[in-house]
Structures are given as C-alpha cells and as structure tokens.
Design an enzyme around this catalytic site. Structure first.
Site, PDB file in Angstrom:
ATOM      1  N   GLU B  56       0.809  -1.223   0.000  1.00 34.54           N
ATOM      2  CA  GLU B  56       0.000   0.000   0.000  1.00 34.54           C
ATOM      3  C   GLU B  56       0.842   1.273   0.000  1.00 34.54           C
ATOM      4  O   GLU B  56       0.390   2.322  -0.482  1.00 34.54           O
ATOM      5  CB  GLU B  56      -0.966   0.012   1.185  1.00 34.54           C
ATOM      6  N   PHE B 118     -11.407  -6.821  14.531  1.00 37.02           N
ATOM      7  CA  PHE B 118     -10.345  -7.331  13.664  1.00 37.02           C
ATOM      8  C   PHE B 118      -9.959  -6.273  12.621  1.00 37.02           C
ATOM      9  O   PHE B 118     -10.804  -5.724  11.933  1.00 37.02           O
ATOM     10  CB  PHE B 118     -10.817  -8.610  12.962  1.00 37.02           C
ATOM     11  N   GLN B 119      -8.683  -5.984  12.525  1.00 36.19           N
ATOM     12  CA  GLN B 119      -8.124  -4.999  11.598  1.00 36.19           C
ATOM     13  C   GLN B 119      -8.723  -3.608  11.763  1.00 36.19           C
ATOM     14  O   GLN B 119      -8.907  -2.882  10.803  1.00 36.19           O
ATOM     15  CB  GLN B 119      -8.250  -5.483  10.146  1.00 36.19           C
ATOM     16  N   LYS B 168     -17.446  -0.374   6.435  1.00 32.70           N
ATOM     17  CA  LYS B 168     -17.920  -1.411   5.532  1.00 32.70           C
ATOM     18  C   LYS B 168     -19.427  -1.274   5.285  1.00 32.70           C
ATOM     19  O   LYS B 168     -19.897  -1.399   4.151  1.00 32.70           O
ATOM     20  CB  LYS B 168     -17.607  -2.789   6.142  1.00 32.70           C
ATOM     21  N   MET B 481      24.536   8.463   0.640  1.00 30.63           N
ATOM     22  CA  MET B 481      24.411   9.783   1.260  1.00 30.63           C
ATOM     23  C   MET B 481      24.742   9.731   2.745  1.00 30.63           C
ATOM     24  O   MET B 481      25.352  10.651   3.293  1.00 30.63           O
ATOM     25  CB  MET B 481      22.998  10.339   1.029  1.00 30.63           C
TER      26      MET B 481
HETATM   27  C1  LIG Z   1      18.962  14.424   0.251  1.00 30.92           C
HETATM   28  C2  LIG Z   1      18.254  15.701   0.020  1.00 30.92           C
HETATM   29  C3  LIG Z   1      18.976  16.854  -0.262  1.00 30.92           C
HETATM   30  C4  LIG Z   1      18.333  18.044  -0.560  1.00 30.92           C
HETATM   31  N1  LIG Z   1      19.067  19.125  -0.925  1.00 30.92           N
HETATM   32  C5  LIG Z   1      18.444  20.233  -1.392  1.00 30.92           C
HETATM   33  C6  LIG Z   1      19.192  21.319  -1.954  1.00 30.92           C
HETATM   34  O1  LIG Z   1      20.401  21.303  -2.026  1.00 30.92           O
HETATM   35  N2  LIG Z   1      18.500  22.373  -2.436  1.00 30.92           N
HETATM   36  C7  LIG Z   1      17.130  22.414  -2.409  1.00 30.92           C
HETATM   37  O2  LIG Z   1      16.550  23.382  -2.899  1.00 30.92           O
HETATM   38  N3  LIG Z   1      16.405  21.434  -1.850  1.00 30.92           N
HETATM   39  C8  LIG Z   1      17.034  20.330  -1.369  1.00 30.92           C
HETATM   40  N4  LIG Z   1      16.282  19.306  -0.868  1.00 30.92           N
HETATM   41  C9  LIG Z   1      14.825  19.426  -0.869  1.00 30.92           C
HETATM   42  C10 LIG Z   1      14.306  20.232   0.317  1.00 30.92           C
HETATM   43  O3  LIG Z   1      14.292  19.411   1.452  1.00 30.92           O
HETATM   44  C11 LIG Z   1      12.867  20.759   0.035  1.00 30.92           C
HETATM   45  O4  LIG Z   1      12.029  19.686  -0.280  1.00 30.92           O
HETATM   46  C12 LIG Z   1      12.806  21.730  -1.111  1.00 30.92           C
HETATM   47  O5  LIG Z   1      13.796  22.732  -0.975  1.00 30.92           O
HETATM   48  C13 LIG Z   1      11.436  22.375  -1.162  1.00 30.92           C
HETATM   49  O6  LIG Z   1      11.297  23.138  -2.318  1.00 30.92           O
HETATM   50  P1  LIG Z   1      10.085  24.176  -2.470  1.00 30.92           P
HETATM   51  O7  LIG Z   1      10.045  25.061  -1.291  1.00 30.92           O
HETATM   52  O8  LIG Z   1      10.242  24.783  -3.806  1.00 30.92           O
HETATM   53  O9  LIG Z   1       8.803  23.206  -2.573  1.00 30.92           O
HETATM   54  P2  LIG Z   1       7.662  22.803  -1.526  1.00 30.92           P
HETATM   55  O10 LIG Z   1       8.236  22.309  -0.274  1.00 30.92           O
HETATM   56  O11 LIG Z   1       6.744  21.926  -2.276  1.00 30.92           O
HETATM   57  O12 LIG Z   1       6.941  24.179  -1.219  1.00 30.92           O
HETATM   58  C14 LIG Z   1       6.157  24.803  -2.182  1.00 30.92           C
HETATM   59  C15 LIG Z   1       5.650  26.110  -1.634  1.00 30.92           C
HETATM   60  O13 LIG Z   1       4.866  26.736  -2.642  1.00 30.92           O
HETATM   61  C16 LIG Z   1       3.621  27.119  -2.101  1.00 30.92           C
HETATM   62  N5  LIG Z   1       2.595  27.055  -3.146  1.00 30.92           N
HETATM   63  C17 LIG Z   1       1.895  25.979  -3.561  1.00 30.92           C
HETATM   64  N6  LIG Z   1       1.018  26.310  -4.507  1.00 30.92           N
HETATM   65  C18 LIG Z   1       1.172  27.637  -4.727  1.00 30.92           C
HETATM   66  C19 LIG Z   1       0.539  28.563  -5.595  1.00 30.92           C
HETATM   67  N7  LIG Z   1      -0.437  28.196  -6.444  1.00 30.92           N
HETATM   68  N8  LIG Z   1       0.926  29.863  -5.563  1.00 30.92           N
HETATM   69  C20 LIG Z   1       1.901  30.256  -4.679  1.00 30.92           C
HETATM   70  N9  LIG Z   1       2.535  29.420  -3.835  1.00 30.92           N
HETATM   71  C21 LIG Z   1       2.175  28.123  -3.859  1.00 30.92           C
HETATM   72  C22 LIG Z   1       3.356  26.123  -0.982  1.00 30.92           C
HETATM   73  O14 LIG Z   1       2.437  26.644  -0.052  1.00 30.92           O
HETATM   74  C23 LIG Z   1       4.749  25.915  -0.421  1.00 30.92           C
HETATM   75  O15 LIG Z   1       5.067  26.861   0.561  1.00 30.92           O
HETATM   76  C24 LIG Z   1      16.919  18.107  -0.521  1.00 30.92           C
HETATM   77  C25 LIG Z   1      16.186  16.970  -0.183  1.00 30.92           C
HETATM   78  C26 LIG Z   1      16.832  15.775   0.062  1.00 30.92           C
HETATM   79  C27 LIG Z   1      16.014  14.563   0.378  1.00 30.92           C
HETATM   80  C1  LIG Z   2      12.905   5.598   4.418  1.00 30.09           C
HETATM   81  C2  LIG Z   2      14.211   6.241   4.696  1.00 30.09           C
HETATM   82  N1  LIG Z   2      15.066   5.718   5.586  1.00 30.09           N
HETATM   83  C3  LIG Z   2      16.258   6.304   5.810  1.00 30.09           C
HETATM   84  C4  LIG Z   2      16.612   7.451   5.165  1.00 30.09           C
HETATM   85  C5  LIG Z   2      17.964   8.121   5.423  1.00 30.09           C
HETATM   86  N2  LIG Z   2      18.767   8.129   4.197  1.00 30.09           N
HETATM   87  C6  LIG Z   2      18.872   9.213   3.399  1.00 30.09           C
HETATM   88  S1  LIG Z   2      19.803   8.961   2.054  1.00 30.09           S
HETATM   89  C7  LIG Z   2      20.130   7.369   2.518  1.00 30.09           C
HETATM   90  C8  LIG Z   2      21.020   6.493   1.687  1.00 30.09           C
HETATM   91  C9  LIG Z   2      20.417   6.130   0.389  1.00 30.09           C
HETATM   92  O1  LIG Z   2      21.183   5.085  -0.166  1.00 30.09           O
HETATM   93  P1  LIG Z   2      20.962   4.622  -1.655  1.00 30.09           P
HETATM   94  O2  LIG Z   2      19.510   4.378  -1.886  1.00 30.09           O
HETATM   95  O3  LIG Z   2      21.881   3.519  -1.980  1.00 30.09           O
HETATM   96  O4  LIG Z   2      21.323   5.927  -2.482  1.00 30.09           O
HETATM   97  P2  LIG Z   2      22.772   6.651  -2.618  1.00 30.09           P
HETATM   98  O5  LIG Z   2      22.838   7.720  -1.574  1.00 30.09           O
HETATM   99  O6  LIG Z   2      23.812   5.607  -2.406  1.00 30.09           O
HETATM  100  O7  LIG Z   2      22.770   7.229  -3.993  1.00 30.09           O
HETATM  101  C10 LIG Z   2      19.507   7.073   3.724  1.00 30.09           C
HETATM  102  C11 LIG Z   2      19.607   5.783   4.416  1.00 30.09           C
HETATM  103  C12 LIG Z   2      15.671   7.989   4.268  1.00 30.09           C
HETATM  104  N3  LIG Z   2      15.892   9.139   3.612  1.00 30.09           N
HETATM  105  N4  LIG Z   2      14.489   7.369   4.032  1.00 30.09           N
END
Ligand SMILES: Cc1cc2nc3c(=O)[nH]c(=O)nc-3n(C[C@H](O)[C@H](O)[C@H](O)COP(=O)(O)OP(=O)(O)OC[C@H]3O[C@@H](n4cnc5c(N)ncnc54)[C@H](O)[C@@H]3O)c2cc1C
Ligand SMILES: Cc1ncc(C[n+]2csc(CCOP(=O)(O)OP(=O)(O)O)c2C)c(N)n1
Ligand SMILES: [Mg+2]
Lengths: 182, 577
Positions: B56, B118-119, B168, B481
């Site tokens: 799911e 159940f569930q 249900k 990472m």
């Molecule tokens: C491993 C990892 C590394 C990351 N590194 C980076 C990085 O280096 N740089 C980076 O940028 N991000 C990075 N991120 C992502 C970061 O965590 C955020 O998810 C991201 O920056 C959010 O981008 P956003 O604010 O554009 O989008 P969202 O979080 O989706 O926010 C969108 C915003 O727009 C608003 N909005 C929605 N609809 C409208 C509309 N119609 N009009 C006006 N406003 C609206 C919403 O209310 C919200 O505030 C990383 C994530 C991971 C998992």
């Molecule tokens: C469900 C979940 N568990 C743990 C993490 C923490 N986490 C962030 S990146 C990462 C490693 C990802 O490894 P892999 O999928 O091999 O990608 P790589 O970084 O090697 O490209 C982990 C464990 C996460 N983001 N999501």
C-alpha cells in the site's frame, strides 16, 4: 506574552482533537482551552490562551485557518475585552474559621454554593488574577478541592464576533473546477 | 456533462466509484482486503481502471507520482488496519511536498468502531497530522459529498493529501445519489486569498530599487502553472533565477537567466549569488532548511518578497519585508504590467565572475580514468533523452543530488522527487504513477541500490500492467548519502552503510524484466539506447564508484556560503557543451 484567541469551529466530531493536535504539532503550548455551544447549533466557540510572541501569534492564527473546520479566528489579546474564569473552591471551614472564610468570600464577591459541617464550597467568577487572589487568601484555611473552567472571553462594545459572520456563505465551485489541473 | 442523478438509489460503494469517475479520474492504485471488499466488488460497474500494487505504500507513491506528473489528483485505495497504516509514509511524503492525493480506506462496520475489532485502526486519528484533511464516513448518504469535498480540498489552495475512511456498512448500504445536491460545504475553507493593493506597490518599489535581485523559484510555480509568467517576469525585469530542488523544471535550464539549484547541494555560485543579493523574490517556495542553511547568516543584505499561497508560510523561517499571499500565477499577472525593465548587466557580470571560479568544466571532456562515476551516467542519460518528453523520477540520496546537478530539465513536471520528507523507496512506485498519468512520456527511474530495495516489489506491478518504465540503479554498494555524512562528520566510521546486494540484473530477469549491468563509461550510452529501443521495461544496474561524494555541500547548520568543496581537481559540476 499570553495571547487570547476566539475561535469559531464547525460543531463536528473530532474538531477539538484537530485544534489541540495542531498546537502540539507546531510546538505551541495551550494554557487554557474552553469550548461550548453558540446560538447556532452547527457552530462551537472556543477560547484558547497560549504563550506566544507577536510573530508566533500570527502563525498560530494562520495555522488555525488551515484547519478546514475552523470558521473564524480572532486574536483579541490587544482588544478591549471581558475575560472570565469560573472556579469552585472547597475550603476546610470548621467552626471558628467559617466566619472568616465567609467574610473573605464576600470581599471577593464570591458565592457560597454548598455548606457542609467541615467545609464550604465557594463559587467565584472573574478575571484569572481575581481568582488567584481569592485562592491565595483561602489557602491557609486548607483548600480541599478546586476546579476552574478555563477562561472565556468576549470583546467589549459593538465589536461583535458572531457565528453568523463566521460562516462566509456557501462555497461556490465552478463546474470546470472538477477537472481543473492543480 | 454527466446526466443528472437525483432520485437514483445506489450502494455507498457504487456512489464512491461514480464520484471518483466524475472527478475526472481514470486510474486508481490499490490493494484489497476485508473492509474494502464491497468497494472492490462494485468496481465491476465502473469504467475506472484499478492497478493492483504490491504494497500500500506503493499505492500512495503511485498516486503521488500520478499527481505530480499529470497535474491531477491521484487516488490510492487500501483496506482497514494494516492496509491503511501501510499508507502512512506515502501520505506524509505527499503532505510535505504539497501533492494532491486522495486515499480511500475501508473501515470496520460502524457498530464495531471503538471495539478493537479485527483490523481496526483509528486511521483518521493516525493520519490527522499528516493529511490536509481527513474524513470518517459511516453512512452511505455521506459518501458523495465527502468524496467531492476530498477532491476539492486536495487540489485547491496549497494542495495536499486527503484521506477518506469508509466503514464497511457505509459501502454496503444504499442511499439516494444526487451529485448536484452533494456539493461541497466547507464554510471555513478559504483557498483563494489575494494580496492588498498596498502590498503590490511595496513589492514593485523594492523591485525597482534593487540592484542585485534574485528570483528563488520553487515548486509553487509548477503547482500554480505559472512557468510562462515567471519567465516573462524574469526577462522583463532582467532578474536571474535560482531553483529549489522541487522547483527544477519551473524555469528552463538552458535559459540565460537560469542559475541552477540553490541550497545544501546547490551550485556554489548560486549560493554566493543569494548571499550577495540585495533582494530575494521567493516564488512559491518555503525556505526549507536545506535551502537557507544557517538562518542567522542567510542573505543578510537582502530585502525579501514572498509570493506564497499559504499564509502560515509567511515569516515561518525567514522574515520577509513584503508578503504577497495568493496564487502565484494571479499575483504575477497583477505585477507584470507594472514591472519596469531595468539594466542589471553589472549584477549579471558579477554572477558570471562567481561562476568562473567554480570549476565549470564539461565532465564529458575528462579523460576516461577507468572509473564509472554516477555523474557520467546521469549526464549521458540527459544527452540521450533530452529531446523527448522525458520524466525522470528519482529516489533519495546521492544519486538524487547528482541527478539535480547533471540532468538539465527544461520543462515543468519532468523531474519528480521526494524533497521534504526525503522518502527512500519513492522512485519506483512514483514512476509507475507518472507513466500511468502520462503514457506518452518516456519515464526513467533513477534510484540508489538502497532505496530500490525498499519498494522493489512494485517491479511486479510494472510487469502486470505492461508499463514501459526504465530503471537506472546507481549502484555504489553503500547507503551513499549517509556514508558521505559519516565521511565528513563521523571520521569515516561507516557504521551500517555498506550494502551486500543481490544481483539486480538477475532479480529483474526473475520478474521478466530485461536487464543489463554496466561497469564502464563507454557502455553507458549503448545501454541507454538499447533500453530505449526495447519494447518493455528495462533495468540497468550501473556499478559506479563506491566512495564518490556529492559536492559542494553546505553542512547542516552552516552558512550558505560556507560550502565543503571538492578537494581534488575532479569536476564539480558539468557545464553545458
Ligand atoms: C537528500 C536531500 C537533499 C536536498 N538538498 C536540497 C538542496 O540542495 N536544495 C534544495 O533546494 N532542496 C534540497 N532538498 C529538498 C528540500 O528538502 C525541500 O524539499 C525543497 O527545498 C522544497 O522546495 P520548495 O520550497 O520549492 O517546494 P515545496 O516544499 O513543495 O513548497 C512549495 C511552496 O509553494 C507554495 N505554493 C503551492 N502552490 C502555490 C501557488 N499556487 N501559488 C503560490 N505558492 C504556492 C506552498 O504553499 C509551499 O510553501 C533536498 C532533499 C533531500 C532529500
Ligand atoms: C525511508 C528512509 N530511511 C532512511 C533514510 C535516510 N537516508 C537518506 S539517504 C540514505 C542512503 C540512500 O542510499 P541509496 O539508496 O543507496 O542511495 P545513494 O545515496 O547511495 O545514492 C539514507 C539511508 C531515508 N531518507 N528514508
Ligand atoms: Mg547507494
């Protein structure tokens, strides 16, 4: 500072949980929350007090509005308003103390609502500090039990917040909204 | 236009599908069980195509991918108890990235609620903090209005997930179905705010006075459909554009005003530009901590204008000078006619200088050292697929950041990735959803060897549904990472990050999916070409350098301009050819 919010919500199951959960989730602490019916059966009114600075208070308001069941939020902290708390205080009042306690109650305009051989129960309504004041002077006699409702608040004068103004009419949805992209 | 239905009696289950169909949905993703069986039984009367998932969580990510790729509400279905709780991660993922999905769960009979039947799980209680809104439906006559409201809430304003839990008996019993009478009644819901005139004037004043402005382009641009307006705005005002991870695609990568991604793994010059700016124009982005770094030192000399649909985002992380609360597209429509064209060549020259010292080279020109780097794989994939209607769906980790850096996205909805929750296991199912929403598009999964194993069971869904989805595993033998953080911040103590993996190629074969294993740079392009030519799903296992590192990096809590840079001369970022 302590902020006071008046919140109108739809009278539906679970709405209180949604409001309380929001404060917990956003790491704001509720100091007092009261909820009760209004003159419209489908609307309930809450008074919530919480510690927050100006910016946090604005965010509490904005976040409350994000709850779909919240109809209207007013922060009345800086508005002239009437704020009331109700307390019932059961005080140990044996023979010699009894008249003193009665005297104190009347000074605070509190009412005696129950009399028993060893105790008196006093009901007091007022601002929180007034109740705190009465409690303070009763404590030496022995407070056996106490209950407070938490505060309810209302703006003074002709600035009314009614449940009718809270319901902004029926929502109009255009036919083509149905397949509109997001 | 569907015929009027007043007076027609139907079961709750029948009403459910009829309403979902009328909301314009053609495909739903789900998994059956006891409490939702009446709904599954009624599916035979519906034109809706049901896609059987293998878990799911997958159904929710598919609905999410469907929504992000197609711009429509995605629907996921599950039974009560474990079926519903398996959806939690997918719902939280959609919540943090503002993705519109509707989750339908079966619930035990209304008379049994509260009895630990159940569930039985209180799924509306469980999902209360991770949904935009949720409902418990206990009567057949509430189904129609609830479904209409659920769709409306999910897609309007700031989009998000809505869960509808249906007992249900509410599915089994009958009620009169009247679509028109079941109009949403949401007296407190106000998705359509707009700024005041005064605020527009203040914003224009700041824009016209600014000498060093930057647009911070976020996901809200794509949600609002304001790509053209942002482009018009940037071009007219001569303002460069930096993108968030989720904003990638909102502004064309090849545009001369495009700077690239900002933030933790953003390009160095982009972060320096933001720190040097005197005005930030935040367009539909929420100043995530991966975007700002240390808030105390963030863009210290810049005024800030925040165009944002959600008032609760204003002043949440960054204090702004002018908030314009409303739909981005509408707000830009108001602003555009008043924006004056100003020559900002001095500022753009300065940015060019910042770029210059950031080791901009073309990785394809580097001699083949015998090593296969993930960056090469991504860059080659881009070169091969750039001209088509391609959707890349990434998982979470190093490969996700390399994709953001080395794949140049020109169009909105061409990158789908879990940003806010960073959910490993997102990519494969989300790509299935994307392919179902856009069958004409070429869909690629870019996934790590770790995350792939979290939801790989959905390979079976790909095969059962005969979907042409290509999968590129960036196999570095590590939870890369996390290994990188251990390298920088835990003295290379690689605790619990090395992976002993199965043979992914053989695994794919077991599912009946064609596969290849690539270990050399010269094999990348031929393998991509052969995957594209094959009429069916293909999995390529790219065995890349194990201890490669994503640069630059702003360490958590550090200032945006204090980046950890690559120590050796290897390329940091690919320039265009
Ligand atoms: C491993 C990892 C590394 C990351 N590194 C980076 C990085 O280096 N740089 C980076 O940028 N991000 C990075 N991120 C992502 C970061 O965590 C955020 O998810 C991201 O920056 C959010 O981008 P956003 O604010 O554009 O989008 P969202 O979080 O989706 O926010 C969108 C915003 O727009 C608003 N909005 C929605 N609809 C409208 C509309 N119609 N009009 C006006 N406003 C609206 C919403 O209310 C919200 O505030 C990383 C994530 C991971 C998992
Ligand atoms: C469900 C979940 N568990 C743990 C993490 C923490 N986490 C962030 S990146 C990462 C490693 C990802 O490894 P892999 O999928 O091999 O990608 P790589 O970084 O090697 O490209 C982990 C464990 C996460 N983001 N999501
Ligand atoms: Mg890995």
């Amino acid at each position: 500072m302590m902020n006071t919010f008046v919140v109108y919500v739809e009278n539906k199951p679970g709405v209180l949980t949604r409001v309380a959960s929001l404060f917990r989730r956003r790491a704001f602490n509720i100091d007092s929350l009261t909820v009760g019916r209004t003159e419209k059966p489908e609307v309930s009114r809450m008074t919530i007090t919480a510690e927050a600075d100006h910016d946090q208070a604005r965010r509490i308001e904005a976040n409350l509005y994000k709850l779909v069941n919240v109809l209207l939020v007013e922060n009345i902290t800086h508005e002239p308003s009437i704020v009331r708390d109700l307390a019932m205080i059961k005080v140990a009042a044996t023979h010699e103390a009894r008249s003193h306690v009665l005297e104190l109650a009347s000074v605070f305009r509190a009412r005696v609502v129950d009399v028993a051989p060893d105790s008196l129960t006093i009901e007091i309504t007022g601002a929180e500090d007034k109740i705190d004041g009465l409690l303070e002077v009763l404590r030496p006699y022995g407070v056996l039990e106490m209950v407070r409702t938490g505060i309810v608040a209302m703006r003074r004068g002709k600035n009314t917040i009614s449940p009718a103004t809270a319901i902004n009419g029926e929502l109009e949805i255009a036919e083509d909204d149905v397949s509109q992209s997001v | 236009m569907k015929p009027k239905t007043a007076g027609k009696t139907m079961t709750g289950a029948g009403i459910l599908w009829e309403c979902i169909e009328r909301e314009g949905v053609k495909d739903v993703f789900g998994y059956p069980g006891g409490a939702i069986l009446p709904a599954y039984d009624a599916l035979k009367h519906s034109k809706i195509h049901h896609i059987l998932v293998r878990h799911e969580q997958g159904a929710t990510h598919m609905a999410d991918g469907y929504a992000r790729a197609g711009g429509k509400v995605g629907v996921a279905v599950a039974t009560s108890g474990p079926g519903a709780t398996n959806m939690v991660t997918g719902i939280a993922t959609a919540m943090l990235d503002s993705s519109p999905i509707v989750c339908i769960t079966g619930q035990v009979g209304s008379k049994l609620i509260g009895s630990d039947a159940f569930q039985e799980t209180d799924i509306t209680g469980v999902t209360l903090p991770i949904t935009k809104h949720n409902y418990l439906v206990t009567h057949a006559n509430e189904v129609a209005r609830t479904i209409r409201e659920a769709f409306y809430v999910a897609k309007s304003g700031r989009p998000g997930p809505v869960l509808v839990d249906i007992t249900k008996d509410a599915q089994q019993t009958s009620a009169e179905f009247d679509w028109d009478a079941a109009k949403p009644q949401l007296p407190g819901y106000r998705p359509d705010l707009s700024p005041e005139q005064k605020e527009y004037e203040q914003a224009l004043d700041l824009i016209h006075k600014s000498k060093r402005p930057v647009i911070l382009a976020g996901h809200g641009i794509i949600i609002s459909g304001a790509m053209q307006e942002v482009r018009d705005f940037a071009e007219r005002a001569g303002i460069p554009v930096a993108l968030t991870l989720l904003g990638i695609g909102a502004f064309p990568a090849a545009h001369p005003l495009n700077l690239g991604m900002m933030g933790m793994h953003g390009e160095a010059w982009v972060n320096h530009t933001i720190q040097e700016a005197d005005l930030l124009l935040a367009f539909g982005m929420r100043f995530d901590d991966r975007v700002t770094g240390n808030l105390k030192t963030y863009a210290p000399n810049a005024k800030k204008i925040h165009i944002e649909i959600d008032p609760a985002e204003i002043n949440k992380n960054v204090k702004v000078d002018v908030p314009l609360v409303g739909d981005l597209r509408e707000v830009l429509h108001e602003l555009l006619p008043h924006v004056e064209s100003i020559d900002r060549s001095e500022w753009l020259d300065l940015i060019d200088k910042l770029k210059g010292d950031s080791a901009v080279r073309d990785i394809q020109n580097l001699p083949d050292s015998g090593h296969l780097y993930a960056a090469h794989v991504i860059n080659d994939l881009w070169r091969e697929t750039r001209d088509g209607d391609t959707v890349i769906v990434t998982d979470v980790g190093q490969h996700q950041m390399w994709e953001a850096q080395y794949y140049k996205h020109e169009k909105a909805r061409s990158l789908i990735t879990s940003g806010g929750l960073g959910t490993m296991g997102f990519a494969l199912p989300a790509a299935i959803g994307a392919k179902v929403a856009r069958p004409e598009a070429e869909v690629w999964v870019v996934v790590g060897d770790g995350g792939f194993q979290m939801t790989l069971c959905e390979l079976a869904t790909i095969v059962q549904e005969k979907l042409k989805v290509n999968i590129a595993i960036i196999n570095n033998g590590f939870l890369g990472m996390v290994r990188q953080w251990q390298e920088f911040f835990y003295e290379r103590n690689y605790a619990a990050t090395p992976l002993l993996n199965p043979d992914f190629a053989k695994l794919a074969e077991a599912y009946g999916i064609r596969s290849m294993t690539v270990t050399e740079r010269s094999q990348v392009v031929p393998s991509v070409r052969s995957a594209r030519e094959h009429d069916g799903p293909v999995l390529i296992n790219f065995k890349v350098e194990q201890e490669d590192t994503v640069y630059p990096m702003v360490a958590a809590g550090a200032s945006l301009h204090e980046m950890i840079r690559r120590p050796s001369k290897i390329v940091e970022t690919a320039a265009d050819e």
